[in-house]
Design a protein around this motif. Sequence first.
Motif, PDB file in Angstrom:
ATOM      1  N   ARG A   4       0.864  -1.181   0.000  1.00 47.60           N
ATOM      2  CA  ARG A   4       0.000   0.000   0.000  1.00 47.60           C
ATOM      3  C   ARG A   4       0.896   1.225   0.000  1.00 47.60           C
ATOM      4  N   VAL A   5       0.292   2.343  -0.304  1.00 48.64           N
ATOM      5  CA  VAL A   5       1.063   3.583  -0.326  1.00 48.64           C
ATOM      6  C   VAL A   5       0.305   4.656   0.443  1.00 48.64           C
ATOM      7  N   LYS A   6       1.019   5.263   1.367  1.00 46.97           N
ATOM      8  CA  LYS A   6       0.468   6.383   2.135  1.00 46.97           C
ATOM      9  C   LYS A   6       1.121   7.658   1.612  1.00 46.97           C
ATOM     10  N   VAL A   7       0.297   8.625   1.260  1.00 45.87           N
ATOM     11  CA  VAL A   7       0.777   9.930   0.793  1.00 45.87           C
ATOM     12  C   VAL A   7       0.324  10.963   1.812  1.00 45.87           C
ATOM     13  N   THR A   8       1.279  11.731   2.324  1.00 49.66           N
ATOM     14  CA  THR A   8       0.991  12.755   3.331  1.00 49.66           C
ATOM     15  C   THR A   8       1.443  14.111   2.805  1.00 49.66           C
ATOM     16  N   VAL A   9       0.602  15.129   2.967  1.00 48.69           N
ATOM     17  CA  VAL A   9       0.988  16.495   2.607  1.00 48.69           C
ATOM     18  C   VAL A   9       1.811  17.044   3.770  1.00 48.69           C
ATOM     19  N   LEU A  10       3.100  17.261   3.516  1.00 46.80           N
ATOM     20  CA  LEU A  10       4.004  17.761   4.554  1.00 46.80           C
ATOM     21  C   LEU A  10       4.005  19.271   4.663  1.00 46.80           C
ATOM     22  N   ASP A  11       3.916  19.951   3.522  1.00 44.21           N
ATOM     23  CA  ASP A  11       4.060  21.407   3.533  1.00 44.21           C
ATOM     24  C   ASP A  11       3.488  21.993   2.249  1.00 44.21           C
ATOM     25  N   LYS A  12       3.240  23.260   2.293  1.00 41.24           N
ATOM     26  CA  LYS A  12       2.816  24.029   1.115  1.00 41.24           C
ATOM     27  C   LYS A  12       3.642  25.306   1.102  1.00 41.24           C
ATOM     28  N   LYS A  13       4.206  25.613  -0.025  1.00 43.71           N
ATOM     29  CA  LYS A  13       5.037  26.816  -0.149  1.00 43.71           C
ATOM     30  C   LYS A  13       4.290  27.855  -0.981  1.00 43.71           C
ATOM     31  N   LEU A  14       4.750  29.070  -0.875  1.00 45.65           N
ATOM     32  CA  LEU A  14       4.157  30.174  -1.636  1.00 45.65           C
ATOM     33  C   LEU A  14       5.264  31.136  -2.032  1.00 45.65           C
ATOM     34  N   PHE A  15       5.287  31.490  -3.307  1.00 41.73           N
ATOM     35  CA  PHE A  15       6.233  32.460  -3.834  1.00 41.73           C
ATOM     36  C   PHE A  15       5.438  33.614  -4.444  1.00 41.73           C
ATOM     37  N   PRO A  16       4.976  34.556  -3.586  1.00 44.37           N
ATOM     38  CA  PRO A  16       4.097  35.631  -4.059  1.00 44.37           C
ATOM     39  C   PRO A  16       4.733  36.528  -5.111  1.00 44.37           C
ATOM     40  N   GLU A  17       6.059  36.681  -5.062  1.00 43.53           N
ATOM     41  CA  GLU A  17       6.724  37.524  -6.060  1.00 43.53           C
ATOM     42  C   GLU A  17       6.598  36.900  -7.454  1.00 43.53           C
ATOM     43  N   LEU A  18       6.626  35.572  -7.535  1.00 47.23           N
ATOM     44  CA  LEU A  18       6.441  34.901  -8.822  1.00 47.23           C
ATOM     45  C   LEU A  18       4.984  34.970  -9.275  1.00 47.23           C
ATOM     46  N   GLN A  19       4.055  34.852  -8.337  1.00 44.98           N
ATOM     47  CA  GLN A  19       2.642  34.987  -8.692  1.00 44.98           C
ATOM     48  C   GLN A  19       2.350  36.386  -9.207  1.00 44.98           C
ATOM     49  N   THR A  20       2.881  37.379  -8.541  1.00 46.96           N
ATOM     50  CA  THR A  20       2.664  38.766  -8.962  1.00 46.96           C
ATOM     51  C   THR A  20       3.203  38.997 -10.362  1.00 46.96           C
ATOM     52  N   GLN A  21       4.355  38.444 -10.649  1.00 42.31           N
ATOM     53  CA  GLN A  21       5.005  38.665 -11.929  1.00 42.31           C
ATOM     54  C   GLN A  21       4.391  37.844 -13.066  1.00 42.31           C
ATOM     55  N   TYR A  22       3.930  36.614 -12.784  1.00 40.29           N
ATOM     56  CA  TYR A  22       3.561  35.722 -13.879  1.00 40.29           C
ATOM     57  C   TYR A  22       2.113  35.230 -13.917  1.00 40.29           C
ATOM     58  N   CYS A  23       1.422  35.236 -12.803  1.00 44.02           N
ATOM     59  CA  CYS A  23       0.091  34.618 -12.775  1.00 44.02           C
ATOM     60  C   CYS A  23      -1.021  35.560 -13.224  1.00 44.02           C
ATOM     61  N   ALA A  24      -2.028  34.995 -13.872  1.00 41.85           N
ATOM     62  CA  ALA A  24      -3.197  35.776 -14.295  1.00 41.85           C
ATOM     63  C   ALA A  24      -3.954  36.302 -13.085  1.00 41.85           C
ATOM     64  N   VAL A  25      -3.925  35.539 -11.984  1.00 43.26           N
ATOM     65  CA  VAL A  25      -4.508  35.990 -10.712  1.00 43.26           C
ATOM     66  C   VAL A  25      -3.319  36.159  -9.768  1.00 43.26           C
ATOM     67  N   PRO A  26      -2.758  37.388  -9.713  1.00 42.94           N
ATOM     68  CA  PRO A  26      -1.487  37.593  -9.031  1.00 42.94           C
ATOM     69  C   PRO A  26      -1.510  37.401  -7.521  1.00 42.94           C
ATOM     70  N   ASP A  27      -2.686  37.324  -6.920  1.00 40.70           N
ATOM     71  CA  ASP A  27      -2.772  37.100  -5.474  1.00 40.70           C
ATOM     72  C   ASP A  27      -3.436  35.752  -5.172  1.00 40.70           C
ATOM     73  N   SER A  28      -3.150  34.753  -5.987  1.00 43.80           N
ATOM     74  CA  SER A  28      -3.771  33.432  -5.844  1.00 43.80           C
ATOM     75  C   SER A  28      -3.504  32.793  -4.496  1.00 43.80           C
TER      76      SER A  28
END
Length: 139
Positions: A4-28
């Motif tokens: 069997r395989v157990k998958v656990t979410v350990l962490d979530k990162k955020l790079f707001p400077e990249l979202q601001t520069q490249y994303c259509a929704v810059p504050d995602s």
Amino acid sequence: MEHRVKVTVLDKKLFPELQTQYCAVPDSGKCPCYYVGDEFMFYRNDERDDYWHMGAGTLVKSGQPDEGVLISPGTMHCGTDGVPFCSEAWDAISRYIYAALQGGAIMHGWMNDDKVMIACCNDGTRPVIFKIERIDIEN
């Protein structure tokens, strides 16, 4: 032997400077599909084969939701009814899940334990970090 395989979410990162520069929704903000602490259990036996259903229905423990997560047009692929799903995350981790369900070493020589892999999704502005573990079950 069954695996069997157990998958656990350990962490979530955020790079707001990249979202601001490249994303259509810059504050995602952080990924809305997964929460730190989410746990998924994958089976592959005569009764159940979660791999071929891309993990649908494998959520066994839900983590804590993030505050202020923006549900943007790009997140409509997230699951419903408490079953998170993201095709980008699946693309990034499915190969390790498949290898482990077959009893293989997930990343021989790279990790301290051949039954464990740390991987992340492909979203470069808000990656989710997953721990993937092979669990061996004696029949």
